[in-house]
Structure formats: structure tokens, C-alpha cells
Design a protein around this motif. Structure first.
Motif, PDB file in Angstrom:
ATOM      1  N   HIS A   1       5.289  14.113   4.712  1.00  0.00           N
ATOM      2  CA  HIS A   1       4.647  12.859   3.879  1.00  0.00           C
ATOM      3  C   HIS A   1       5.591  12.590   2.635  1.00  0.00           C
ATOM      4  CE1 HIS A   1       3.219  15.233   0.185  1.00  0.00           C
ATOM      5  NE2 HIS A   1       3.172  16.195   0.975  1.00  0.00           N
ATOM      6  N   THR A   2       5.349  11.456   1.835  1.00  0.00           N
ATOM      7  CA  THR A   2       5.893  11.054   0.738  1.00  0.00           C
ATOM      8  C   THR A   2       4.781  10.762  -0.372  1.00  0.00           C
ATOM      9  OG1 THR A   2       6.112   8.749   1.640  1.00  0.00           O
ATOM     10  CG2 THR A   2       7.918  10.311   2.192  1.00  0.00           C
ATOM     11  N   LEU A   3       3.697  11.474  -0.262  1.00  0.00           N
ATOM     12  CA  LEU A   3       2.926  11.132  -1.348  1.00  0.00           C
ATOM     13  C   LEU A   3       3.573  11.527  -2.799  1.00  0.00           C
ATOM     14  CD1 LEU A   3      -0.224  12.552   0.433  1.00  0.00           C
ATOM     15  CD2 LEU A   3       0.562  10.387   0.284  1.00  0.00           C
ATOM     16  N   PHE A   4       3.164  10.989  -3.819  1.00  0.00           N
ATOM     17  CA  PHE A   4       3.442  11.333  -5.042  1.00  0.00           C
ATOM     18  C   PHE A   4       2.701  12.479  -5.566  1.00  0.00           C
ATOM     19  CE2 PHE A   4       3.696   6.561  -5.131  1.00  0.00           C
ATOM     20  CZ  PHE A   4       5.174   6.656  -4.675  1.00  0.00           C
ATOM     21  N   PRO A   5       3.456  13.599  -5.910  1.00  0.00           N
ATOM     22  CA  PRO A   5       2.634  14.957  -6.247  1.00  0.00           C
ATOM     23  C   PRO A   5       2.131  14.638  -7.697  1.00  0.00           C
ATOM     24  CG  PRO A   5       5.092  15.314  -5.649  1.00  0.00           C
ATOM     25  CD  PRO A   5       5.031  13.694  -5.657  1.00  0.00           C
ATOM     26  N   TRP A   6       2.404  13.553  -8.481  1.00  0.00           N
ATOM     27  CA  TRP A   6       1.677  13.566  -9.914  1.00  0.00           C
ATOM     28  C   TRP A   6       0.735  12.501  -9.839  1.00  0.00           C
ATOM     29  CZ3 TRP A   6       6.914  12.752  -8.622  1.00  0.00           C
ATOM     30  CH2 TRP A   6       7.355  11.555  -7.923  1.00  0.00           C
ATOM     31  N   ARG A   7       0.089  12.239  -8.453  1.00  0.00           N
ATOM     32  CA  ARG A   7      -1.005  11.228  -8.388  1.00  0.00           C
ATOM     33  C   ARG A   7      -1.810  11.957  -7.740  1.00  0.00           C
ATOM     34  NH1 ARG A   7      -1.061   7.945 -12.224  1.00  0.00           N
ATOM     35  NH2 ARG A   7       0.750   6.634 -12.374  1.00  0.00           N
TER      36      ARG A   7
ATOM     37  N   PHE B   1      -2.183   2.909  -4.742  1.00  0.00           N
ATOM     38  CA  PHE B   1      -0.738   2.560  -5.153  1.00  0.00           C
ATOM     39  C   PHE B   1      -0.511   1.312  -4.860  1.00  0.00           C
ATOM     40  CE2 PHE B   1       3.747   2.569  -5.195  1.00  0.00           C
ATOM     41  CZ  PHE B   1       3.940   2.799  -6.412  1.00  0.00           C
ATOM     42  N   GLY B   2      -0.564   1.060  -3.506  1.00  0.00           N
ATOM     43  CA  GLY B   2      -0.173  -0.281  -2.861  1.00  0.00           C
ATOM     44  C   GLY B   2      -1.034  -1.527  -3.709  1.00  0.00           C
TER      45      GLY B   2
ATOM     46  N   LYS C   1      -2.342  -1.274  -6.518  1.00  0.00           N
ATOM     47  CA  LYS C   1      -1.992  -1.289  -7.822  1.00  0.00           C
ATOM     48  C   LYS C   1      -0.722  -2.128  -8.330  1.00  0.00           C
ATOM     49  CE  LYS C   1      -0.868   1.789 -11.908  1.00  0.00           C
ATOM     50  NZ  LYS C   1      -0.318   3.045 -12.276  1.00  0.00           N
ATOM     51  N   MET C   2       0.245  -2.044  -7.214  1.00  0.00           N
ATOM     52  CA  MET C   2       1.591  -2.730  -7.285  1.00  0.00           C
ATOM     53  C   MET C   2       1.239  -4.408  -7.160  1.00  0.00           C
ATOM     54  SD  MET C   2       3.889  -0.789  -7.962  1.00  0.00           S
ATOM     55  CE  MET C   2       2.844   0.106  -8.814  1.00  0.00           C
TER      56      MET C   2
ATOM     57  N   TRP D   1      -4.832  17.047  -5.647  1.00  0.00           N
ATOM     58  CA  TRP D   1      -3.512  16.766  -5.793  1.00  0.00           C
ATOM     59  C   TRP D   1      -2.835  16.869  -4.157  1.00  0.00           C
ATOM     60  CZ3 TRP D   1      -2.235  14.762 -10.196  1.00  0.00           C
ATOM     61  CH2 TRP D   1      -2.622  15.263 -11.494  1.00  0.00           C
TER      62      TRP D   1
ATOM     63  N   GLU E   1      -1.069   9.530   3.732  1.00  0.00           N
ATOM     64  CA  GLU E   1      -0.050   8.845   3.956  1.00  0.00           C
ATOM     65  C   GLU E   1      -0.441   7.454   4.850  1.00  0.00           C
ATOM     66  OE1 GLU E   1       3.187   9.974   2.784  1.00  0.00           O
ATOM     67  OE2 GLU E   1       4.564   8.933   4.056  1.00  0.00           O
TER      68      GLU E   1
ATOM     69  N   ARG F   1      -2.737   5.490   2.794  1.00  0.00           N
ATOM     70  CA  ARG F   1      -1.978   4.644   1.564  1.00  0.00           C
ATOM     71  C   ARG F   1      -1.208   3.644   2.258  1.00  0.00           C
ATOM     72  NH1 ARG F   1       2.647   7.451  -1.939  1.00  0.00           N
ATOM     73  NH2 ARG F   1       3.854   7.557   0.173  1.00  0.00           N
TER      74      ARG F   1
END
Lengths: 276, 260
Positions: free
Chosen positions: A86-92, A100-101, A103-104, A132, A145, A148
Motif C-alpha cells: 500500500h502507498t497510503l500516507f502514514p500521516w493522514r 485525498f483525490g 481534496k486535490m 492511522w 488503497e 482511495r
């Protein structure tokens, strides 16, 4: 319906200078909108490289890639990508990762978080929105993932061995879940795997790839009825096709090639340039 | 953490043992072959000197002057270090242009900067701030570069596939991804900024803990020197601790793993 893929004369060169090689060579293929395509092949055959080019992370050295008539140039929200790890953002938080998408795209906070909750429910993760990513199991992380990526309603969903790192039981559950989601959010899917059972269970159509240079050596459609259940895997038709795939994959001379990934070659962890 | 309470016991005892050793060594004028404690002031003498400093009414002004210099130098180092660090870590051209001169400047000790600092800046106050700045800059800069380069390229690729542009990638992926490393740099930089203080305040004519320590040496007030040293030690430790706590508050996802 959108999501038609046209690949013609596609070659992709990886590596620098003397080490450069054609990971994919003169590949032609077209994929119908809404089709679930599995690319099956041994490690290092260039299937992930092809996926990376479809996502826009790798630039072809020759040939063209088109989606709905438009040339692929760089990554886009229309072509969502799910990696093996997975490439989830650990800080979100899980919810903010999924949102996220949106938001962008400039969607307001309340609206995007509500949309995230909705799609988290679809992948069976209501109640985990505040966590988290590191607090979830591997299977749950992959579900986040997928959620998202799907929140962007991409025309094309690219999956690079998304369940390859999961245990067998979780993998089977995830395959069933993916098919279930796919009936609700219909997109074209290109799913890379080296697991024959997985490919046969999921796909409408299977492309078998062979390495160095990467090319398609077999292309066939599956007409197992949907919805599919795990019982399918023990039917004679399934076993027959499985044997066919095994033969295709086994005629290779068995050399071990380095694993490629959708971003190119495996990362070389070189020595840091300075001491701290 | 339930273990925290009883871990304070060994920590406090460790300090007490050090103090006890110092007391014994100094009062009995121990001569340990290579090191001699014959002329080292005792803890009692140091305490007296500290009380005298408090009574003189100058302590607050010394502290205020030093805290101001360290804070100003540190703040500039934070801005410059993080800014340059992100540029160097992110862009090859920035690395090629900026890193070579910085690598040459890095090994130069603070004390060597004194003459030039006096010549280059309009006031001695600014020269001192500059020296505390040089102390804090490099740990912050290098840890930021390290953190930025350590961000997983897959996360960046994913963010781009989810529609993130250059600015969003910097804000949403690079900065938070490098944050734990940046915070380590900030905590180390806080400490190194303090240990450049004495050097910086050699220039000072009046106030500052470093100045007080240096002046005590020239006047041969050995107990005062130790008071100055301990003050710097305690202030440096306290501010580093503060930076770490603030850092932890900003990176709640990043849990420090305990020792096995």
C-alpha cells in the motif's frame, strides 16, 4: 461507457546505457470499456512495466498508448493505480487518505469526508475511518488503497499484484470483494498477477506475457458466468484453463529475472552522499 | 507508559552518583593518573557561586541575553536549513549548486568564525547570533535533506495518480514524509546551537551565560566557570527536550518504538 484502451507498437526501455533493455517490446493490444483484464506472467516479464506506462509513470520509448482516443502523458486521476504494497500516507487518517483525490480537485472538506465514509462502507471498513493506516492489517490497508483510488471514479483501474503480499485466505476474500465492488463501480480494470487461480477467477480476458523482451504470447477470453464464487475454482473448465496457463508459463527456461515495478527498476539503495 | 514512573528512579540516582563522585574527587583532591581533581571546585563551592550569581541580580540578564541569541540564531537556522534542505533533497540542480560550498563550510568550527563574524556584521550582537546560527544550521539542513530523499517514491507516484500537482506533492507528501527526520535535526540543532554559545559570547562585552563563563576563566573564578557550564548544559537539555516534545505533537502518526 468510457475506459477504452488502445496500445500500439509499445516499447519501453528500462535501465541506463549498457544495462538498458527492452522490458516491453512492440506490444499491440486494445481493451474494451468495462473489461476486466488480467495480465499473467512470470516475475520480471514486464507486466508491471506495462502497467506503469498505462498509469503514466513510465514513458514509452516507442509506440502509443491511448485512453478514449487521448494519448497518455503523465499520471492522471482518470487512471487510478493500486500497488502491491500500500502507498497510503502514514500521516493522514484512513478517512483523509481516501478523501485525498477529492481534496486535490478542490472539493470542500465536509463533502469530501462524507464521500470518503461512503466509499469506506463499500469496502467494508466503516468504523476504521479515524485510524492511522499503520494500525490496520495488510488486507484492510489494501481495501483503503482501493477505496482511495475509486473515490475519483477513474475510467481505468490499474492493479499491480494488489493481493500478492496477503495470506491465502485474505487474498480470496479480497478477490471476492473486488468483484463485488466492480459490479457497483464499473471501470475498465487491468490487473497484473503471477497467480493463475487469481487471474482465472477475476478476469473477463487474460493476456499472458513472456519476458525479455516483454510481449503477449496468449490472449483469451473467459466466459465463466458472474457473479463468481470460490466453487468455480474446482470446476473442470477452470482446471482445464489452469493447465493451459501453466504450460504457457512453464515453457520458459526458468531463469530468474529481477522483479520490475510500475516505476521502473527496483530501487538501488546506494550509499548516502554525506555523513550526519 | 506505565514504566515511566519507576524509570525516574535510576535516572535520578545516576545524577546523584555523578554528583557524589564529583564531591569525593574534588574534596579529597583525587589524582587519577591522567586526570587530577586537585584544583576542581567542590559541588558546595559551585552552589555558593551559583547563589552569589543569583544574589548579584545579574542572572536574569545573563539568561535573557543568551536565550535571545540562541533563539534568534536557531530560528534563522530553522528557516534556512529546512528551506535549503528541501531544495537540495528534491532537485538535482539545487544539490549541485548548493551542496558543494555548504560541505566546505560545514567542518569549520564556530571559534574560527569569530574574526570574520566581527568584521562582517554591523554589531557584535549580530555576530553572536550568526555564530549560534552556524551551530544549528548543519544538523537541521542535513537531516532535512536526508528526510526528503528518504520519502518513498511510490507515495509520490500515488499522489500524482490521485491528481496532486507539484505544490500539493511538496505540502502533502514531501514535508510530512520528511518531518520525523527534520524534527531529529531540529532537536540536534538546538543542542549544537547552545554549545556554540560560549564561543559566540567571547565577543560579548557584558552579558550572557557564555560570556559569564569565559569571563570567570579570565578572572580565574573556577567555581563560577562550573556554574556557567552547568547552566548551559541544563538550558541546552531543556530546549532540546522542548523541541522533541513539540515535534512529537506535530507528528502523531510517528510513534517512537521502545527498546526491546
Amino acid at each position: 461507457m468510457e475506459g477504452r484502451i488502445a496500445i500500439s507498437g509499445l516499447s519501453i526501455v528500462l535501465g541506463e546505457k549498457a544495462q538498458a533493455f527492452e522490458a516491453v517490446k512492440a506490444l499491440d493490444c486494445s481493451i474494451e470499456p468495462g473489461q476486466f483484464v488480467c495480465i499473467l506472467g512470470p516475475s520480471g516479464c514486464g507486466k508491471s512495466t506495462l502497467l506503469g506506462a498505462l498509469a503514466g509513470h513510465l514513458v514509452p520509448s516507442q509506440g502509443t498508448l491511448r485512453m478514449d482516443g487521448q494519448a497518455v502523458s503523465g499520471p492522471s486521476q482518470q487512471r487510478g493505480m493500486v500497488f502491491q504494497q500500500h502507498t497510503l500516507f502514514p500521516w493522514r487518517s484512513v478517512r483523509e487518505n481516501v478523501a485525498f483525490g477529492l481534496k486535490m480537485r478542490g472539493v470542500g472538506k465536509a463533502e469530501r469526508l462524507a464521500a470518503a465514509d461512503e466509499i469506506l462502507a463499500l469496502v467494508g471498513l466503516e468504523g476504521f475511518a479515524e485510524r492511522w493506516p499503520n494500525q490496520l492489517s495488510g488486507g484492510m490497508q489494501q481495501r483503503v488503497e482501493i477505496a482511495r483510488v475509486l473515490i475519483n471514479r477513474p475510467r481505468l483501474l490499474l492493479m499491480d499484484e494488489p493481493f500478492g503480499a496477503l495470506d491465502a485466505l485474505t487474498r480470496m476474500k479480497m478477490q471476492a470483494l473486488l468483484l463485488d465492488i466492480w459490479t457497483q463501480i464499473r471501470t475498465t480494470v487491468v490487473f497484473v498477477t503471477h497467480d493463475i487461480d487469481e487471474a482465472l477467477f477475476l478476469a473477463d480476458r487474460i493476456l499472458v506475457m513472456s519476458p525479455r523482451p516483454g510481449r503477449i504470447i496468449e490472449d483469451f477470453t473467459l466466459d465463466f458466468p458472474r457473479p463468481r464464487h470460490t466453487g468455480l475454482m474446482t470446476t473442470p473448465e477452470f482446471t482445464h484453463l489452469k493447465r493451459h496457463c501453466l504450460e504457457l508459463l512453464h515453457h520458459e527456461d526458468g531463469r530468474q529475472l529481477p522483479r520490475l515495478n510500475p516505476l521502473g527498476l527496483p530501487i538501488d539503495h546506494s550509499i548516502p552522499r554525506f555523513a550526519i | 507508559m506505565p514504566t515511566a514512573a519507576y524509570r525516574w528512579l535510576p535516572r535520578a540516582s545516576s545524577l546523584l552518583v555523578c554528583l557524589l563522585f564529583w564531591q569525593l574527587a574534588a574534596s579529597h583532591h583525587w589524582n587519577l593518573w591522567l586526570v587530577t581533581f586537585a584544583n576542581v571546585p567542590t559541588p558546595g563551592a559551585v552552589l555558593e557561586a551559583a547563589l552569589a550569581l543569583v544574589d548579584s541580580g545579574k542572572l536574569a540578564r545573563h539568561l535573557g541575553a543568551s536565550l535571545g541569541r540562541v533563539f534568534e540564531g536557531y530560528l534563522v537556522a530553522v528557516l534556512v536549513g529546512i528551506g535549503l534542505g528541501i531544495a537540495i533533497g528534491r532537485w538535482k540542480w539545487a544539490e549541485d549548486v548548493l551542496l558543494p560550498p555548504l560541505e566546505v563550510i560545514r567542518p569549520i568550527p564556530a571559534v574560527a568564525w569569530i574574526p570574520l563574524a566581527i568584521l562582517m556584521f554591523p554589531s557584535s550582537e549580530l555576530s553572536m547570533v550568526f555564530i549560534t546560527f552556524t551551530g544549528a544550521l548543519f544538523p537541521i539542513l542535513l537531516n532535512t535533506v536526508h528526510g526528503v530523499e528518504g520519502v518513498d517514491p511510490r507515495l509520490i507516484a500515488s499522489a500524482r495518480s490521485l491528481g496532486a500537482g507539484r505544490g500539493a506533492i511538496l505540502r502533502e507528501v514531501i514535508v510530512p514524509g520528511a518531518a520525523p527526520s527534520i524534527i531529529t535535526g531540529l532537536a540536534i540543532g538546538m543542542g549544537t546551537s547552545w554549545f556554540c554559545l560560549v564561543t559566540a559570547e567571547m565577543i560579548s562585552g557584558q552579558f550572557g551565560i557564555g560570556y559569564y563563563t569565559w569571563e570567570s576563566y579570565t578572572l580565574q573564578n573556577y567555581a563560577d566557570i562550573v556554574v556557567g557550564m552547568l547552566l548551559i548544559g541544563v538550558l541546552g537539555m531543556g530546549s532540546s527536550w522542548l523541541v522533541k516534545r513539540l515535534g512529537a505533537a506535530f507528528t502523531p502518526w510517528h510513534r517512537l518504538r521502545g527498546k526491546a
